[in-house]
Scaffold this active site. Structure first.
Site, PDB file in Angstrom:
ATOM      1  N   LYS A  55      -0.779   0.818  -2.097  1.00  0.00           N
ATOM      2  CA  LYS A  55      -0.813   0.401  -3.502  1.00  0.00           C
ATOM      3  C   LYS A  55      -2.256   0.278  -3.981  1.00  0.00           C
ATOM      4  CE  LYS A  55       3.524  -2.232  -3.503  1.00  0.00           C
ATOM      5  NZ  LYS A  55       4.120  -3.584  -3.573  1.00  0.00           N
ATOM      6  N   ALA A  71      -0.133  -6.580  -2.846  1.00  0.00           N
ATOM      7  CA  ALA A  71       0.663  -7.209  -1.796  1.00  0.00           C
ATOM      8  C   ALA A  71       2.027  -6.545  -1.729  1.00  0.00           C
ATOM      9  CB  ALA A  71       0.816  -8.708  -2.063  1.00  0.00           C
ATOM     10  N   ASP A  72       2.628  -6.626  -0.563  1.00  0.00           N
ATOM     11  CA  ASP A  72       3.995  -6.146  -0.395  1.00  0.00           C
ATOM     12  C   ASP A  72       4.696  -7.057   0.607  1.00  0.00           C
ATOM     13  OD1 ASP A  72       5.625  -3.556  -1.241  1.00  0.00           O
ATOM     14  OD2 ASP A  72       6.261  -4.197   0.755  1.00  0.00           O
ATOM     15  N   THR A  73       5.851  -7.566   0.222  1.00  0.00           N
ATOM     16  CA  THR A  73       6.626  -8.458   1.084  1.00  0.00           C
ATOM     17  C   THR A  73       7.862  -7.715   1.575  1.00  0.00           C
ATOM     18  OG1 THR A  73       5.850 -10.392  -0.137  1.00  0.00           O
ATOM     19  CG2 THR A  73       7.833 -10.670   1.208  1.00  0.00           C
TER      20      THR A  73
END
Length: 192
Positions: A55, A71-73
């Site tokens: 990203k 961010a990526d969860t």
């Protein structure tokens, strides 16, 4: 807290915005559509970091003096990554899988500027009680968690009645490991 460089949040997540605001940090939001495919051979923590980094790269040409935060969860249960559900049936199946067991919530974070790129992740173990079909149905009907990995939000009704305990950061499960992020921002001299 004083920001020494402008902060650019590349996320439309209301939860991430709320957490950054709670830290007392001013920021600007910029959002692009970014493909979230990832290589199959990666471990869940590698996937979270890969997606956060991927990203950030999509915004690399857009930054000048800013520090970009992406961010990526992800949710990992039994080695299987549970993405955002597309349908009621998929969400129901995910919550049945999480019911009565533990899983990991992993948030990958990337901080990118013209002078550095720092990628890290945090992992929280989450323990659900056994959920009834009626509880799952109520939650899905009332909250429609289709924008959430693993089909749930810890801060919502299902978290209140269903999560027995966690090991690690609560805020990581919400969507951003704020304590770890704060520490990294201080180390990188983005805030003082």
């Amino acid at each position: 807290m004083n920001l020494l460089q402008p902060l650019l949040l590349a996320s439309n997540s209301p939860r991430r915005k709320e957490l950054l605001t709670g830290l007392g940090l001013a920021y600007t939001v910029k959002v692009k559509e970014v493909n979230e495919d990832f290589p199959d051979h990666l471990s869940p923590s590698e996937v979270a970091e890969f997606l956060a980094s991927h990203k950030a790269e999509a915004y690399a040409q857009d930054i000048s003096s800013e520090v970009l935060l992406t961010a990526d969860t992800i949710v990992s249960a039994g080695g299987k990554i549970l993405n955002k559900p597309a349908t009621y049936a998929e969400a129901f199946e995910m919550l049945r899988l999480l019911s009565g067991t533990s899983h990991q919530v992993i948030t990958g974070v990337c901080l990118l500027s013209k002078t550095f790129k720092h990628v890290f992740h945090d992992t929280t173990n989450v323990y659900f009680k056994s959920l009834t079909d009626a509880e799952i149905d109520y939650y899905l009907q009332e909250y429609q968690p289709y924008d959430k990995a693993g089909a749930y939000g810890i801060q919502e009704w299902i978290g209140m009645i269903g999560i027995e305990r966690i090991e690690g950061s609560y805020f990581n499960v919400v969507g951003l490991p704020v304590q770890m992020l704060y520490t990294k921002l201080v180390e990188l001299k983005v805030i003082a």
